[in-house]
Design an enzyme around this catalytic site. Structure first.
Site, mmCIF file in Angstrom:
data_model
loop_
_atom_site.group_PDB
_atom_site.id
_atom_site.type_symbol
_atom_site.label_atom_id
_atom_site.label_comp_id
_atom_site.label_asym_id
_atom_site.label_seq_id
_atom_site.Cartn_x
_atom_site.Cartn_y
_atom_site.Cartn_z
ATOM 1 C CB CYS A 139 15.728 132.533 -3.389
ATOM 2 S SG CYS A 139 14.753 132.234 -1.910
ATOM 3 C CB CYS A 142 17.171 130.518 -0.534
ATOM 4 S SG CYS A 142 15.543 130.455 -1.231
ATOM 5 C CG ASP A 143 20.808 131.463 -1.890
ATOM 6 O OD1 ASP A 143 20.893 130.415 -1.224
ATOM 7 O OD2 ASP A 143 20.451 131.470 -3.077
#
Ligand code: NDP
Length: 316
Positions: A139, A142-143
């Site tokens: 992701c 997300c990261d």
């Protein structure tokens, strides 16, 4: 014979969608029973730091956030259970579900929050650094932030891979995209976008041989050209996999309308209703576009409110 348990509201799944649905359903006195599923806490338990969920100015780890959501659901007396639902029968007015221990539950309302699972390549080195939280992610939204000013590699050639590569290109000095065939699967507009981004390098006909690291964190990727046989090492600190997701909806096949890739179809846009009255869906099981904790939580809220209205209409 096993005794049949009757419940007003059965929630299947324990990610942000399921727990949010539980918080709302419990506060509406629906006495929800929540089965946690195969991966208690859901996909967030494989995420290190969540920095984009409103209300956590300093960020929070994925697992810690799930512990807090569970505690909040339990505070209103949600019955949170280990175990998972292996079979359903939604053909009649009562929604029948069975656990892995063959316990039969009859639910007036069911909220499906079974989520989706990111696909991975399955390489041992990939799984090792994924488990360590050392630089493998599925992701970018997300990261990606953790790789600001660094070099990353992303595998995949669909719309997700293009979108995520483009997202990473704004944070990272260089993004190398590994495409296994000699063409993209993504739409032309998405493909053109990555092709026209100067700091994205696209390597066609390229397979990942191994994710390299120092035992703690990722340091590079060893790749091989499937046409020429040429092998090389690409330095990187982040290794992103964007080769698709699999919605966890197999048990609903034949009972609920799914799209061609297995995602549950909303029967009425703007609601959480499926084609089966009394069965609602929230989170990634019906979402291949946004896939965020906050959107999952939002649809969890919608599902609980829709379930409550359904119960009220039945005179409960
Ligand atoms: P897709 O299934 O569309 O694409 C997966 C990609 O991963 C393919 O290019 C595939 O290669 C590649 N792949 C699969 N397995 C491997 C492997 N083992 N090694 C290397 N590469 C591999 O998934 P997406 O998640 O990209 O998209 C899912 C759906 O969501 C699509 O319908 C997409 O259009 C949609 N979507 C739309 C977006 C938008 O419009 N903004 C954004 C994101 C998704 P190959 O092509 O060789 O099979």
């Amino acid at each position: 014979m096993n005794e049949i348990e009757k419940v007003d509201c059965l929630i299947i799944g324990s990610g942000p969608a399921g727990f949010t649905a539980a918080i709302y359903a419990a506060r509406a006195d629906m006495k929800p029973v929540l089965y946690q599923g195969m991966q208690p806490g859901g996909q967030l338990t494989t995420t290190n730091e969540v920095e984009n969920f409103p209300g956590y100015p300093d960020g929070i780890s994925g697992p810690e956030m799930m512990v807090q959501l569970e505690a909040q659901a339990k505070r209103f007396e949600t019955d949170v259970r280990y175990g998972f639902i292996t079979k359903v029968d939604f053909t009649g007015p009562i929604h029948k579900c069975w656990t892995e221990e063959d316990k039969e539950i009859h639910a007036t309302t069911v909220i499906i929050s079974t989520g989706a699972s990111a696909k991975y390549l399955g390489l041992e080195s990939e799984q090792k650094y994924l488990q360590l939280g050392g630089g493998v992610s599925a992701c970018a939204v997300c990261d990606g932030f953790f790789y600001k000013g660094q070099e990353t590699v992303i595998v995949g050639a669909g719309d997700s891979a293009c979108e995520e590569a483009h997202y990473l290109s704004k944070l990272c000095t260089k993004v190398t995209m590994l495409v296994r065939r000699d063409e993209f699967r993504a739409s032309k507009i998405m493909t053109d976008r990555v092709k026209n981004t100067p700091n994205i390098e696209i390597l066609f006909n390229t397979d990942t041989v191994e994710v390299l690291g120092d035992g703690n964190v990722v340091t590079g990727t060893h790749v091989k050209n499937s046409k020429t046989g040429e092998e090389r090492t690409i330095p990187c600190t982040g290794f992103f996999v964007a080769i698709g997701h699999h919605p966890n909806t197999d048990i609903f096949k034949g009972f609920i309308d799914l799209d061609e890739t297995g995602y549950i179809k909303y029967a009425q846009p703007g609601t959480s209703k499926t084609n089966v009255p009394g069965v609602f869906v929230s989170g990634d099981a019906a979402d291949k576009t946004y896939r965020q904790a906050i959107t999952a939580a939002g649809t969890g809220c919608m599902a609980a409110l829709d379930a409550e209205r359904y119960m009220a209409a039945l005179g409960h």
